[in-house]
Design an enzyme around this catalytic site. Structure first.
Site, mmCIF file in Angstrom:
data_model
loop_
_atom_site.group_PDB
_atom_site.id
_atom_site.type_symbol
_atom_site.label_atom_id
_atom_site.label_comp_id
_atom_site.label_asym_id
_atom_site.label_seq_id
_atom_site.Cartn_x
_atom_site.Cartn_y
_atom_site.Cartn_z
ATOM 1 N N HIS A 84 44.650 37.492 36.905
ATOM 2 C CA HIS A 84 45.425 36.424 37.544
ATOM 3 C C HIS A 84 46.856 36.903 37.743
ATOM 4 O O HIS A 84 47.391 37.673 36.943
ATOM 5 C CB HIS A 84 45.402 35.159 36.679
ATOM 6 C CG HIS A 84 45.943 33.949 37.365
ATOM 7 N ND1 HIS A 84 47.289 33.710 37.496
ATOM 8 C CD2 HIS A 84 45.309 32.912 37.974
ATOM 9 C CE1 HIS A 84 47.471 32.575 38.147
ATOM 10 N NE2 HIS A 84 46.295 32.063 38.450
ATOM 11 N N GLU A 156 44.752 35.460 45.794
ATOM 12 C CA GLU A 156 45.816 34.509 45.490
ATOM 13 C C GLU A 156 47.168 35.115 45.877
ATOM 14 O O GLU A 156 47.765 35.859 45.099
ATOM 15 C CB GLU A 156 45.793 34.101 44.022
ATOM 16 C CG GLU A 156 45.604 35.235 43.022
ATOM 17 C CD GLU A 156 45.987 34.837 41.607
ATOM 18 O OE1 GLU A 156 46.160 33.647 41.337
ATOM 19 O OE2 GLU A 156 46.143 35.752 40.786
#
Length: 239
Positions: A84, A156
């Site tokens: 992430h 992302e």
């Protein structure tokens, strides 16, 4: 780093109730490590999956404070997020480390959700394809063909996380297509089977348009997942 036992119970109950009938999509909740058992107990028998937000790159040993993939699997966990953008930024996780986490997850029977994405500076410099390509390639390099086809991928854009900014559907699709083409170089099976999620501030207002893009298979939802109505509205948009 959100949640409490009481807040989680309320949120999960609302999501479980509202998800009834939305069988057209897969829904997954990734919780902080202290609440994984609560998720497992609450979601048992439901149509909603669950997973963890991070995992160690080590299989076992003296790594105090870390949680291994085998431990997550022992708890009944099926998925885990690796790489992430916040882990990469705040904990200086390298592409190689993320790749090892993905490898550990697969070796223990978990499905890694591998995150890739560029900063605003990198996008403005025209480096988006290079950056996400290097991030994905590090993972593909440590996987065989079958394992490569078993991951989930999430794009992302760092500049669109928590900022209120969102890549246009066309901008997101362009990057997703680049990632799909890179998977195809590994194997046709990987390109066909791997779901590529969009993780840049997907909201009820933009979910349907984003999900209509040919290479956007779903969403990696952040802030909107903390509100059951928003989370369920995004799930409904996947129809």
């Amino acid at each position: 780093m959100n949640g409490s036992t009481a807040a989680n119970a309320a949120l999960l109950a609302e999501v479980m109730s509202g998800f009834t009938g939305l069988v057209h999509c897969d829904l997954l909740v990734c919780a902080p490590a202290p609440y994984l058992r609560q998720c497992a107990d609450t979601l048992a028998g439901s149509a909603i999956g669950w997973g963890a937000q991070d995992v160690s790159a080590h299989a076992a040993g003296a790594y105090t404070g870390e949680v291994s993939a085998a431990m997550l699997h022992d708890l009944g966990c099926r998925y885990v997020i690796v790489g992430h953008s916040e882990r990469r930024a705040y904990h200086q996780e390298s592409n190689a480390l993320v790749a090892q986490k993905a490898r550990q997850a697969l070796d223990s029977g978990l499905i890694p959700i591998v995150c890739v994405g560029e900063t605003l500076e990198q996008r403005e410099a025209g480096q988006t394809s290079v950056v996400v390509g290097e991030q994905l390639q590090a993972v593909l390099d440590v996987l065989d063909v079958d394992a490569a086809a078993a991951i989930v991928l999430a794009y992302e854009p760092v500049w669109a996380i928590g900022t209120g900014k969102t890549a246009t559907p066309q901008m997101a699709q362009e990057v997703h297509a680049v990632l799909r083409a890179q998977l195809a170089k590994k194997s046709a099976a990987a390109a066909e089977r791997v779901q590529i999620l969009y993780g840049g501030s997907m909201k009820p207002e933009n979910a349907k348009e984003l999900l209509a893009m040919p290479d956007i298979d779903g969403g990696l939802i952040g802030g909107a997942a903390l509100k059951s109505a928003d989370f369920l509205a995004i799930a409904a948009a996947a129809a």
